[in-house]
Design a protein around this motif. Structure first.
Motif, PDB file in Angstrom:
ATOM      1  N   PRO A  83     -51.698 -12.372 -30.326  1.00  0.00           N
ATOM      2  CA  PRO A  83     -52.677 -13.224 -30.947  1.00  0.00           C
ATOM      3  C   PRO A  83     -51.755 -12.584 -32.627  1.00  0.00           C
ATOM      4  O   PRO A  83     -51.447 -12.365 -33.175  1.00  0.00           O
ATOM      5  CB  PRO A  83     -53.817 -11.555 -31.080  1.00  0.00           C
ATOM      6  N   VAL A 104     -50.960 -18.266 -23.147  1.00  0.00           N
ATOM      7  CA  VAL A 104     -52.059 -16.961 -22.734  1.00  0.00           C
ATOM      8  C   VAL A 104     -51.739 -16.121 -23.941  1.00  0.00           C
ATOM      9  O   VAL A 104     -50.777 -16.180 -24.622  1.00  0.00           O
ATOM     10  CB  VAL A 104     -51.100 -16.505 -21.252  1.00  0.00           C
ATOM     11  N   ILE A 105     -52.946 -15.698 -24.722  1.00  0.00           N
ATOM     12  CA  ILE A 105     -52.538 -15.097 -25.576  1.00  0.00           C
ATOM     13  C   ILE A 105     -53.062 -13.879 -24.889  1.00  0.00           C
ATOM     14  O   ILE A 105     -54.297 -13.409 -24.870  1.00  0.00           O
ATOM     15  CB  ILE A 105     -53.480 -15.238 -26.519  1.00  0.00           C
ATOM     16  N   LEU A 106     -52.335 -12.359 -25.396  1.00  0.00           N
ATOM     17  CA  LEU A 106     -51.877 -11.061 -24.156  1.00  0.00           C
ATOM     18  C   LEU A 106     -51.820 -10.084 -26.296  1.00  0.00           C
ATOM     19  O   LEU A 106     -51.235 -10.684 -26.450  1.00  0.00           O
ATOM     20  CB  LEU A 106     -51.299 -11.035 -23.377  1.00  0.00           C
ATOM     21  N   GLY A 107     -53.026  -9.403 -26.043  1.00  0.00           N
ATOM     22  CA  GLY A 107     -52.886  -8.226 -26.253  1.00  0.00           C
ATOM     23  C   GLY A 107     -52.269  -7.137 -26.714  1.00  0.00           C
ATOM     24  O   GLY A 107     -51.335  -5.843 -27.700  1.00  0.00           O
ATOM     25  N   LEU A 138     -49.103  -6.339 -20.848  1.00  0.00           N
ATOM     26  CA  LEU A 138     -49.844  -6.966 -20.170  1.00  0.00           C
ATOM     27  C   LEU A 138     -48.394  -8.302 -20.221  1.00  0.00           C
ATOM     28  O   LEU A 138     -48.174  -9.149 -18.908  1.00  0.00           O
ATOM     29  CB  LEU A 138     -50.602  -7.797 -20.673  1.00  0.00           C
TER      30      LEU A 138
END
Lengths: 266, 257
Positions: free
Chosen positions: B140, B163-166, B170
């Motif tokens: 992000p 795909v945006i992952l924190g 993941l």
């Protein structure tokens, strides 16, 4: 009891007041056009419409999947099930209630996404569909619990009367019991919708979080996925933080609206 | 009814000094997930030497650390964002290579910067030599890794849906499970089923980082609100010791600044 109920009202009021206070700078005419976009993508785009559509679509889809299962299980457990099988089903649903959202998200990431990747390789399997499936699993116990309560509230005389006229138990429960409990059953679905609208963690793990219009099998955003991912990141008193508070108000308004609808039906 | 509330308030008021005295010193540390393993290792060593001090460590990312420091929620932040932090005191701390990773079964082992920029700028990116679409797994806005990647490899084509992952974990999981996916990780999150790509012919090793050859290097800083006192100052001094960073960091893939 009165001080405690006053406390609940006070806490709710303080929550709403804090959110509105935090959101106000994003609601002035100069900043308002920002909120009409389809993408919430800091530092310069704070569209709430895309995440809002995503949230409504995910909740509707989750309920389309979980509603029939939850209501069916509720009817069965509330009026038909007996013995070992009833205890087993009830235990399974109780267990499902206790599974944390992050575990549901992790299981879906491990088992559901690989399957969806075969169907939609370009999106990696992410999108509204996997999020809705995970939400559906999480919402089933809520819908089942309220549906079973609604069925248990059906007067025994009604079903007994139907049985006395020669109907089978299943026909009596489905024909007479369900007809009597329909308000309670629809309330169960609405409360499940409220639960689906407010869930964030599992959705954040599965929806993909891309700032684009919502899609079933391509990374998208929902209100709660944006909040989960960005709430801690936004600088205090920035337009970003104020726009996030607007998303918070939207989640609250949606959930409260659905709950109010459920309460009216009760 | 009112006398019960008054009695409860009086009892709590009387007990408050004793309750507060028995609470140990608690320091809250948060920040870049890329440097979290190093923070945890050094904090564990500090705890062993100072048993009376309680230290809570969370990740959350660099943006999280900056925001929470400004809100007064955390005492010490770790940021690898290049942007300035107003009213915060910063100290250079550690460096680590950022790895561009793909699934081992994809068969790609190296890439040039120009190729990455071209893939990120394309509206239908495909891995060279295959017909497999590229799936970008990004972090992000507010992540130091993401800021570094965008500076070096350029922004993504706005028509692409990344795909945006924190979380780093993941990112690793998704890239490993998806042939065609690529993401950026720190060395401590590397798994056996992922391949770190050679960038412009340079392997991501600490030796290449130290020699200035590897292009993607994340530099972290330790931040506090003002010049801290007491236990926080002692902790910051221990964390920023170059010798301690070198000793704790090398096995994990970190170097002093």
């Amino acid at each position: 009891m009165r001080p405690w109920s006053a406390l609940v009202v006070l806490v709710t009021g303080a929550l709403v007041a804090t959110l509105v206070h935090e959101a106000l700078p994003a609601l002035v005419p100069r900043a308002l056009p920002e909120l009409w976009g389809m993408a919430f993508s800091p530092p310069d785009r704070f569209g709430a419409l895309g995440p809002l559509t995503g949230s409504v679509a995910v909740a509707a889809l989750a309920l389309a999947l979980a509603g029939p299962v939850g209501v069916g299980a509720g009817i069965y457990l509330g009026s038909l099930a007996q013995g070992t099988w009833a205890r087993l089903l009830s235990g399974a649903i109780d267990t499902l209630t206790g599974v944390p959202a992050v575990v549901v998200g992790f299981l879906a990431t491990s088992f559901l996404l690989p399957v969806l990747r075969v169907v939609a390789p370009a999106g990696g399997g992410y999108g509204l569909l996997p999020a809705a499936v995970a939400l559906g699993v999480m919402v089933v116990p809520t819908v089942e619990g309220f549906a079973a309560d609604a069925m248990r509230a059906v007067p025994a005389d009604l079903v007994a009367g139907s049985l006395a006229l020669g109907a089978t138990l299943e026909a009596s429960v489905l024909g007479v019991g369900v007809a009597h409990a329909r308000r309670g059953l629809s309330q169960a679905v609405l409360l499940g919708t409220g639960r689906a609208l407010g869930e964030g963690m599992a959705v954040e793990m599965l929806v993909g979080n891309a700032p684009h219009p919502p899609a079933l099998l391509a990374p998208s955003q929902t209100l709660t996925s944006v909040l989960v991912q960005q709430f801690g990141l936004a600088q205090p008193r920035s337009l970003w933080a104020h726009a996030l508070a607007v998303l918070g108000i939207l989640v609250l308004a949606l959930a409260a609206g659905v709950s109010a609808l459920g309460a009216r039906r009760a | 009814m009112a006398w019960r509330w008054l009695l409860a308030a009086a009892v709590l008021g009387g007990l408050a000094p004793w309750l507060l005295r028995s609470v140990p010193v608690r320091i809250r540390v948060a920040g870049s997930t890329a440097f979290l393993p190093l923070v945890l290792r050094m904090v564990a060593a500090y705890r062993r030497e100072h048993p009376g001090v309680e230290i809570d460590v969370t990740g959350g990312g660099s943006g999280f650390a900056l925001a929470q420091l400004q809100r007064g929620v955390v005492d010490v932040g770790v940021s690898d964002l290049p942007r300035a932090a107003p009213r915060l005191v910063t100290r250079p701390w550690a460096r680590t290579p950022v790895l561009m990773v793909v699934a081992r079964r994809l068969g790609v082992t190296a890439i040039r910067r120009s190729a990455i920029r071209s893939l990120r700028g394309s509206s239908r990116p495909v891995w060279p030599g295959t017909r497999r679409p590229v799936i970008f797994v990004e972090r992000p806005y507010g992540s130091g890794t993401q800021a570094l990647v965008e500076r070096w490899a350029g922004p993504l084509n706005p028509r692409l849906r990344p795909v945006i992952l924190g979380a780093n974990g993941l990112v690793a999981q998704v890239v490993a499970a998806t042939a065609g996916a690529t993401g950026f990780l720190d060395a401590s999150d590397l798994r056996a089923d992922l391949v770190p790509l050679r960038l412009d012919g340079v392997t991501p090793t600490l030796a290449n980082v130290a020699a200035g050859r590897y292009p993607l290097v994340l530099t972290a800083r330790i931040l506090t609100r003002a010049r801290p006192g007491g236990e926080v100052r002692r902790l910051v001094r221990a964390l920023t010791s170059t010798r301690a960073v070198a000793a704790a960091g090398r096995p994990l893939g970190y170097l002093p600044p």
